[in-house]
Design a protein around this motif. Structure first.
Motif, PDB file in Angstrom:
ATOM      1  N   THR A 110     -19.494 -40.611 -27.746  1.00  6.66           N
ATOM      2  CA  THR A 110     -19.757 -40.826 -26.330  1.00  6.66           C
ATOM      3  C   THR A 110     -18.854 -39.938 -25.475  1.00  6.66           C
ATOM      4  O   THR A 110     -19.293 -39.324 -24.505  1.00  6.66           O
ATOM      5  CB  THR A 110     -19.544 -42.296 -25.947  1.00  6.66           C
ATOM      6  OG1 THR A 110     -20.388 -43.124 -26.755  1.00  6.66           O
ATOM      7  CG2 THR A 110     -19.853 -42.541 -24.485  1.00  6.66           C
TER       8      THR A 110
ATOM      9  N   LEU B  36     -19.927 -36.341 -25.700  1.00  3.73           N
ATOM     10  CA  LEU B  36     -21.111 -36.173 -24.854  1.00  3.73           C
ATOM     11  C   LEU B  36     -20.711 -36.047 -23.387  1.00  3.73           C
ATOM     12  O   LEU B  36     -21.232 -35.199 -22.655  1.00  3.73           O
ATOM     13  CB  LEU B  36     -22.056 -37.367 -25.040  1.00  3.73           C
ATOM     14  CG  LEU B  36     -23.326 -37.389 -24.178  1.00  3.73           C
ATOM     15  CD1 LEU B  36     -24.181 -36.159 -24.444  1.00  3.73           C
ATOM     16  CD2 LEU B  36     -24.122 -38.673 -24.452  1.00  3.73           C
ATOM     17  N   ILE B  37     -19.758 -36.874 -22.959  1.00  2.00           N
ATOM     18  CA  ILE B  37     -19.292 -36.843 -21.572  1.00  2.00           C
ATOM     19  C   ILE B  37     -18.622 -35.506 -21.248  1.00  2.00           C
ATOM     20  O   ILE B  37     -18.953 -34.849 -20.256  1.00  2.00           O
ATOM     21  CB  ILE B  37     -18.315 -37.996 -21.286  1.00  2.00           C
ATOM     22  CG1 ILE B  37     -19.030 -39.349 -21.342  1.00  2.00           C
ATOM     23  CG2 ILE B  37     -17.659 -37.823 -19.904  1.00  2.00           C
ATOM     24  CD1 ILE B  37     -18.090 -40.541 -21.277  1.00  2.00           C
TER      25      ILE B  37
ATOM     26  N   SER C 273     -20.990 -32.389 -21.469  1.00  4.25           N
ATOM     27  CA  SER C 273     -21.940 -32.420 -20.354  1.00  4.25           C
ATOM     28  C   SER C 273     -21.228 -32.115 -19.040  1.00  4.25           C
ATOM     29  O   SER C 273     -21.781 -31.434 -18.161  1.00  4.25           O
ATOM     30  CB  SER C 273     -22.623 -33.784 -20.280  1.00  4.25           C
ATOM     31  OG  SER C 273     -23.352 -34.063 -21.448  1.00  4.25           O
TER      32      SER C 273
ATOM     33  N   THR D 299     -22.776 -38.068 -14.727  1.00  5.89           N
ATOM     34  CA  THR D 299     -22.638 -37.611 -16.112  1.00  5.89           C
ATOM     35  C   THR D 299     -21.985 -38.689 -16.959  1.00  5.89           C
ATOM     36  O   THR D 299     -22.461 -39.014 -18.056  1.00  5.89           O
ATOM     37  CB  THR D 299     -21.804 -36.320 -16.183  1.00  5.89           C
ATOM     38  OG1 THR D 299     -22.528 -35.262 -15.562  1.00  5.89           O
ATOM     39  CG2 THR D 299     -21.502 -35.939 -17.620  1.00  5.89           C
TER      40      THR D 299
ATOM     41  N   HIS E  21     -24.341 -41.970 -17.102  1.00  5.78           N
ATOM     42  CA  HIS E  21     -25.529 -41.800 -17.945  1.00  5.78           C
ATOM     43  C   HIS E  21     -25.152 -41.698 -19.423  1.00  5.78           C
ATOM     44  O   HIS E  21     -25.845 -42.251 -20.290  1.00  5.78           O
ATOM     45  CB  HIS E  21     -26.293 -40.552 -17.506  1.00  5.78           C
ATOM     46  CG  HIS E  21     -27.635 -40.396 -18.145  1.00  5.78           C
ATOM     47  ND1 HIS E  21     -28.541 -41.433 -18.250  1.00  5.78           N
ATOM     48  CD2 HIS E  21     -28.238 -39.314 -18.740  1.00  5.78           C
ATOM     49  CE1 HIS E  21     -29.634 -41.006 -18.874  1.00  5.78           C
ATOM     50  NE2 HIS E  21     -29.469 -39.736 -19.183  1.00  5.78           N
ATOM     51  N   SER E  22     -24.047 -41.017 -19.719  1.00  3.99           N
ATOM     52  CA  SER E  22     -23.594 -40.878 -21.106  1.00  3.99           C
ATOM     53  C   SER E  22     -23.245 -42.237 -21.708  1.00  3.99           C
ATOM     54  O   SER E  22     -23.578 -42.524 -22.865  1.00  3.99           O
ATOM     55  CB  SER E  22     -22.375 -39.950 -21.174  1.00  3.99           C
ATOM     56  OG  SER E  22     -22.696 -38.651 -20.734  1.00  3.99           O
TER      57      SER E  22
ATOM     58  N   LYS F  87     -26.406 -44.710 -22.050  1.00  5.25           N
ATOM     59  CA  LYS F  87     -27.305 -44.376 -23.155  1.00  5.25           C
ATOM     60  C   LYS F  87     -26.913 -45.078 -24.450  1.00  5.25           C
ATOM     61  O   LYS F  87     -27.720 -45.185 -25.378  1.00  5.25           O
ATOM     62  CB  LYS F  87     -27.326 -42.859 -23.386  1.00  5.25           C
ATOM     63  CG  LYS F  87     -28.074 -42.081 -22.320  1.00  5.25           C
ATOM     64  CD  LYS F  87     -27.950 -40.589 -22.526  1.00  5.25           C
ATOM     65  CE  LYS F  87     -28.755 -40.118 -23.714  1.00  5.25           C
ATOM     66  NZ  LYS F  87     -30.210 -40.171 -23.463  1.00  5.25           N
TER      67      LYS F  87
ATOM     68  N   VAL G 204     -27.073 -34.118 -19.709  1.00  9.35           N
ATOM     69  CA  VAL G 204     -26.668 -35.145 -20.676  1.00  9.35           C
ATOM     70  C   VAL G 204     -27.750 -35.362 -21.726  1.00  9.35           C
ATOM     71  O   VAL G 204     -27.474 -35.422 -22.935  1.00  9.35           O
ATOM     72  CB  VAL G 204     -26.351 -36.483 -19.973  1.00  9.35           C
ATOM     73  CG1 VAL G 204     -26.182 -37.611 -21.000  1.00  9.35           C
ATOM     74  CG2 VAL G 204     -25.081 -36.354 -19.142  1.00  9.35           C
ATOM     75  N   ASP G 205     -28.994 -35.466 -21.293  1.00  9.94           N
ATOM     76  CA  ASP G 205     -30.091 -35.688 -22.238  1.00  9.94           C
ATOM     77  C   ASP G 205     -30.250 -34.508 -23.192  1.00  9.94           C
ATOM     78  O   ASP G 205     -30.527 -34.689 -24.379  1.00  9.94           O
ATOM     79  CB  ASP G 205     -31.400 -35.933 -21.483  1.00  9.94           C
ATOM     80  CG  ASP G 205     -31.486 -37.330 -20.899  1.00  9.94           C
ATOM     81  OD1 ASP G 205     -30.627 -38.165 -21.241  1.00  9.94           O
ATOM     82  OD2 ASP G 205     -32.416 -37.586 -20.108  1.00  9.94           O
TER      83      ASP G 205
ATOM     84  N   ASP H   5     -27.271 -34.639 -25.655  1.00 12.00           N
ATOM     85  CA  ASP H   5     -27.421 -35.804 -26.525  1.00 12.00           C
ATOM     86  C   ASP H   5     -28.485 -35.528 -27.594  1.00 12.00           C
ATOM     87  O   ASP H   5     -28.317 -35.878 -28.768  1.00 12.00           O
ATOM     88  CB  ASP H   5     -27.811 -37.028 -25.693  1.00 12.00           C
ATOM     89  CG  ASP H   5     -27.775 -38.313 -26.508  1.00 12.00           C
ATOM     90  OD1 ASP H   5     -26.785 -38.535 -27.224  1.00 12.00           O
ATOM     91  OD2 ASP H   5     -28.737 -39.098 -26.428  1.00 12.00           O
TER      92      ASP H   5
END
Length: 285
Positions: free
Chosen positions: A137, A140-141, A144, A195, A198-199, A202, A246-247, A250
């Motif tokens: 996570t 990803l953060i 992004s 960002t 949303h991260s 998810k 982010v998408d 991911d």
């Protein structure tokens, strides 16, 4: 009082993030994945850089539908700008009723130094507890954030849109002006807060948990409107940009099988909608 809030808010936010993160179930593959803290740190750093590289090279492989989505986003943003002045007037009329502590939270949380301090705490927690899902996570953060942050920095200076508290007209521009008053589009605070929200969102399936996370993430964009630092289209475009980045990252991490944990491949499908009576970024659960 301002100084105290500056010190307290990041740590309160960190506690909230860690509390949420502890609810995430982890399942580590002892054969494929690194086991020592140093190995995990190298592994995560490597995939952070790969994720950023993937995000910036992805447009080289775009097809017609991808360019169409970009066109819809740009045209939709331009059309939405017609509502910038009415929305600004409405928001400023409510300014006196908006809680000061919420405005302060929005400012400090969306500031890069506090934002990255919170994420560093989140990643450190996942690293030293060897919690793979929290590490993922955080990767990803940060990947992004770097991607969307670079895009918004370049775009902000190139477009040079005047802030509402600098010019009353939403259509005043001065590219590469050496003046912070001409760095309204897009919103950096919005990019960072959405960002992160949303991260993290998810990683949860519960819609109420998601709603709570997105609510916290929406505070910085709203506070920037209240502070008259951005037009509505600044934050709307920034939110869309953050979600897209982010998408994309991911999906890259998922397809590369970088981290192992059970999850649905696609829990939310985001699509741009633009028609005679509809402009928006729609998520389908």
């Amino acid at each position: 009082m301002k100084y105290r809030i500056f010190l307290i808010i990041p740590y309160l936010t960190l506690c909230i993030c860690l509390s949420s993160a502890q609810q995430l179930k982890t399942e580590i593959d002892s054969v494929k994945k690194p086991q020592t803290i140093w190995q995990m740190a190298k592994y995560d750093t490597g995939y952070t850089l790969k994720s950023v590289g993937h995000a910036f090279t992805k447009p080289l492989h775009w097809k017609g539908k991808d360019f169409a989505k970009l066109g819809i986003l740009l045209v939709g943003t331009a059309a939405l700008s017609l509502a910038d002045e009415p929305i600004r007037d409405f928001v400023q009329n409510q300014k006196s009723d908006f809680p000061g502590v919420v405005r302060d939270f929005g400012w400090y949380f969306g500031s890069p130094q506090n934002y990255f301090m919170v994420n560093a705490g989140l990643y450190g927690f996942g690293l030293f507890t060897k919690n793979e899902k929290i590490r993922k996570t955080s990767v990803l953060i940060i990947s992004s954030s770097i991607t969307s942050g670079l895009i918004q920095t370049i775009t902000k200076n190139a477009i040079g849109r005047a802030r509402p508290n600098h010019r009353d007209d939403p259509y005043v521009f001065s590219s590469f002006a050496n003046d912070s008053g001409f760095r309204s589009f897009p919103s950096g605070h919005t990019v960072l807060s959405i960002t992160m929200a949303h991260s993290i969102a998810k990683q949860f399936e519960n819609p109420w948990v998601k709603a709570g996370i997105y609510t916290v993430g929406a505070i910085p964009p709203i506070s920037r409107l209240i502070d008259d630092a951005h037009w509505f289209t600044d934050v709307a475009f920034s939110a869309a940009l953050s979600i897209i980045v982010v998408d994309a990252i991911d999906k890259f991490l998922f397809e590369e099988n970088v981290y192992d944990y059970p999850r649905k491949r696609k829990m939310v499908s985001w699509n741009l909608r633009f028609s005679t009576n509809q402009i928006g970024f729609v998520g389908t659960f």
